[in-house]
Write an enzyme that holds these catalytic residues in place. Structure first.
Site, PDB file in Angstrom:
ATOM      1  N   GLY A 208       1.035  -1.339   0.096  1.00 23.03           N
ATOM      2  CA  GLY A 208       0.128  -0.062  -0.019  1.00 23.03           C
ATOM      3  C   GLY A 208       0.668   1.228  -0.057  1.00 23.03           C
ATOM      4  O   GLY A 208       2.032   1.304  -0.292  1.00 23.03           O
ATOM      5  N   ASN A 209       0.209   2.386   0.315  1.00 25.81           N
ATOM      6  CA  ASN A 209       1.225   3.760   0.534  1.00 25.81           C
ATOM      7  C   ASN A 209       0.502   4.329   1.508  1.00 25.81           C
ATOM      8  O   ASN A 209      -0.720   4.343   2.093  1.00 25.81           O
ATOM      9  CB  ASN A 209       1.012   4.406  -0.755  1.00 25.81           C
ATOM     10  CG  ASN A 209      -0.227   4.821  -1.407  1.00 25.81           C
ATOM     11  OD1 ASN A 209      -0.848   5.457  -0.789  1.00 25.81           O
ATOM     12  ND2 ASN A 209      -0.333   4.150  -2.579  1.00 25.81           N
ATOM     13  N   HIS A 210       1.026   5.634   1.698  1.00 24.88           N
ATOM     14  CA  HIS A 210       0.497   6.519   2.807  1.00 24.88           C
ATOM     15  C   HIS A 210      -0.390   7.515   2.613  1.00 24.88           C
ATOM     16  O   HIS A 210      -0.785   8.319   3.509  1.00 24.88           O
ATOM     17  CB  HIS A 210       1.838   7.392   3.257  1.00 24.88           C
ATOM     18  CG  HIS A 210       3.026   6.539   4.131  1.00 24.88           C
ATOM     19  ND1 HIS A 210       2.593   5.952   5.423  1.00 24.88           N
ATOM     20  CD2 HIS A 210       4.206   6.241   3.720  1.00 24.88           C
ATOM     21  CE1 HIS A 210       3.955   5.331   5.437  1.00 24.88           C
ATOM     22  NE2 HIS A 210       4.685   5.347   4.639  1.00 24.88           N
ATOM     23  N   ALA A 275      -3.783   7.846  -4.979  1.00 31.38           N
ATOM     24  CA  ALA A 275      -2.269   7.484  -5.252  1.00 31.38           C
ATOM     25  C   ALA A 275      -2.213   5.868  -5.598  1.00 31.38           C
ATOM     26  O   ALA A 275      -2.215   5.104  -4.724  1.00 31.38           O
ATOM     27  CB  ALA A 275      -1.735   7.526  -3.878  1.00 31.38           C
TER      28      ALA A 275
END
Ligand code: CTP
Length: 397
Positions: A208-210, A275
């Site tokens: 995943g990402n932030h 994102a």
């Protein structure tokens, strides 16, 4: 439409003043912040206490309240309001408003207000039919005020005819319809993406990402506030919207791609702020991967670029806006993405800028258009940045 709207309700001396209690209740229920001003005669028909309790705000009756020693500033009240409603509006107050007389707090606030003003007349049928009333109403309409027409029926005098104040439900419906119609994006459909995507490795792990989704949700909310019908496609996030949106929750880049493709043709404006993962595991293990080996590597494959895909599908009546998140050669990369993905605007986020980036409540952006003209914005809260982005998009319409 009335949510978070600051409303001044002016109440005049008329038996219909008893309906103001219901009107305040409906406005508050719709999310409005209501302040009531009573004329001296209105206070004979309904008590300030009733309206203060329902509105959860003090009720104003005169410039100077002797008991409390408080001076009510008519200019401040007039400027505070997003809209002013005078209901019931008596023949006497309409005449004062039409000729600019301001011998009480209500008419002084009316004269100071810069917001839209609506009035719902209430009077006996012969007063309503009188030429002077008709002239006063025409004058008030020519000043840009809106009349909420009275209905017909039994009047307080016992006579039957026109002059009964519109019902509180009709007044709130009129206000909502009128506010909706005056918004710049009413009738437009907008698609926004937000948040991260999660790419599954096995049943318990993902890449995943932030991204928190804050920026995308702020943009979706701003479009809704401008009257657009908004579809928000979001990856996993705890974020909530303040508006009624068509929210579609997705998990992976592949889900987001399919959902975007299905929704895109109906959208006049699309803003891709999600994102999206650029890579996803080649295979997803059906069972939890055990830590048997001392080293472990994953094979990844590129995801489809959703924004670029939509760029190939875009028609000349659609606007497509993308983001670019960069750490170096920011402007060059952003401008190249704008051309390559067939965008109308690109919003550049540089991680080198203080206050920009993931999970923060602020952002700092630069927007490029197709002519490669750039607009640089200060660091602001994400909801203010959303206003800037939407304003740049409005310029293209
Ligand atoms: N984007 C997308 N689909 C992807 C990857 C990115 O739609 N699979 C969109 C993002 O929503 C954003 C824009 O493309 O609006 C730019 O994303 P960014 O991560 O800055 O750049 P990339 O195009 O992915 O290129 P790179 O990672 O090489 O900088």
């Amino acid at each position: 439409m009335l949510k978070n709207k600051k409303v001044i309700l002016g109440v005049c001396g008329s038996i219909a003043a008893y309906k103001s209690a219901i009107l305040v209740r409906l406005l508050v229920k719709a999310g409005a912040n209501v302040k009531v001003i009573l004329t001296a005669d209105a206070a004979n028909f309904i008590t300030p206490l009733t309206l203060a309790t329902l509105s959860k705000n003090p009720v104003y009756t005169q410039y100077f309240e002797e008991e409390t020693g408080v001076w009510s500033n008519h200019v401040e009240l007039g400027l505070w309001a997003d809209l002013m409603v005078i209901a019931p509006a008596s023949a006497n107050t309409l005449a004062k408003m039409a000729s600019g007389l301001c011998d009480n707090l209500l008419t002084a606030v009316y004269l100071s207000a810069k917001c839209p003003v609506y009035f719902a007349p209430a009077m006996d049928l012969d007063m309503w039919k009188h030429e002077s009333t008709k002239n006063n109403i025409s004058k008030l309409l020519s000043y840009g005020n809106q009349v909420i027409q009275p209905g017909s029926g039994e009047l307080a005098s016992g006579l039957f005819g026109e002059g009964r104040m519109a019902e509180p439900e009709e007044i709130t419906a009129y206000l909502s319809t009128h506010i909706q119609a005056s918004l710049p994006l009413t009738g437009k459909r907008v698609l926004v993406t937000a948040g991260p995507t999660y790419e599954a490795i096995d049943p318990v792990r993902f890449i995943g990402n932030h991204s928190s989704g804050k920026m995308g949700f702020a943009i979706a909310d701003r479009f809704a506030a401008l009257g657009a019908e908004v579809t928000l496609i979001t990856g996993p996030t705890a974020q909530l919207s303040n508006y009624e949106l068509n929210r579609i929750d997705v998990v992976s880049a592949a889900d987001m791609l399919e959902t975007c493709k299905a929704e895109f043709s109906g959208a006049d404006i699309t803003v891709m702020s999600a994102a999206v993962a650029d890579y996803t595991p080649v295979t997803r293990a059906d069972q939890k991967i055990k830590k048997t080996n001392s080293e472990f590597s994953l094979d990844l494959k590129k995801t489809t670029d959703i924004l670029a895909t939509l760029g190939t599908l875009k028609t000349k009546n659609q606007l497509l806006i993308g983001f670019a998140l960069e750490t170096e050669n920011e402007e060059e990369y952003a401008k190249a993405k704008l051309v390559k993905k067939n965008l109308d605007l690109i919003v550049l986020n540089s991680l080198n800028d203080k206050g920009a980036g993931f999970k923060k409540d602020t952002n700092k952006i630069t927007i490029f258009n197709k002519a490669a003209e750039k607009t640089v914005f200060e660091m602001k809260s994400k909801s203010e940045v959303a206003v800037d982005i939407c304003n740049e998009i409005l310029k293209l319409l």
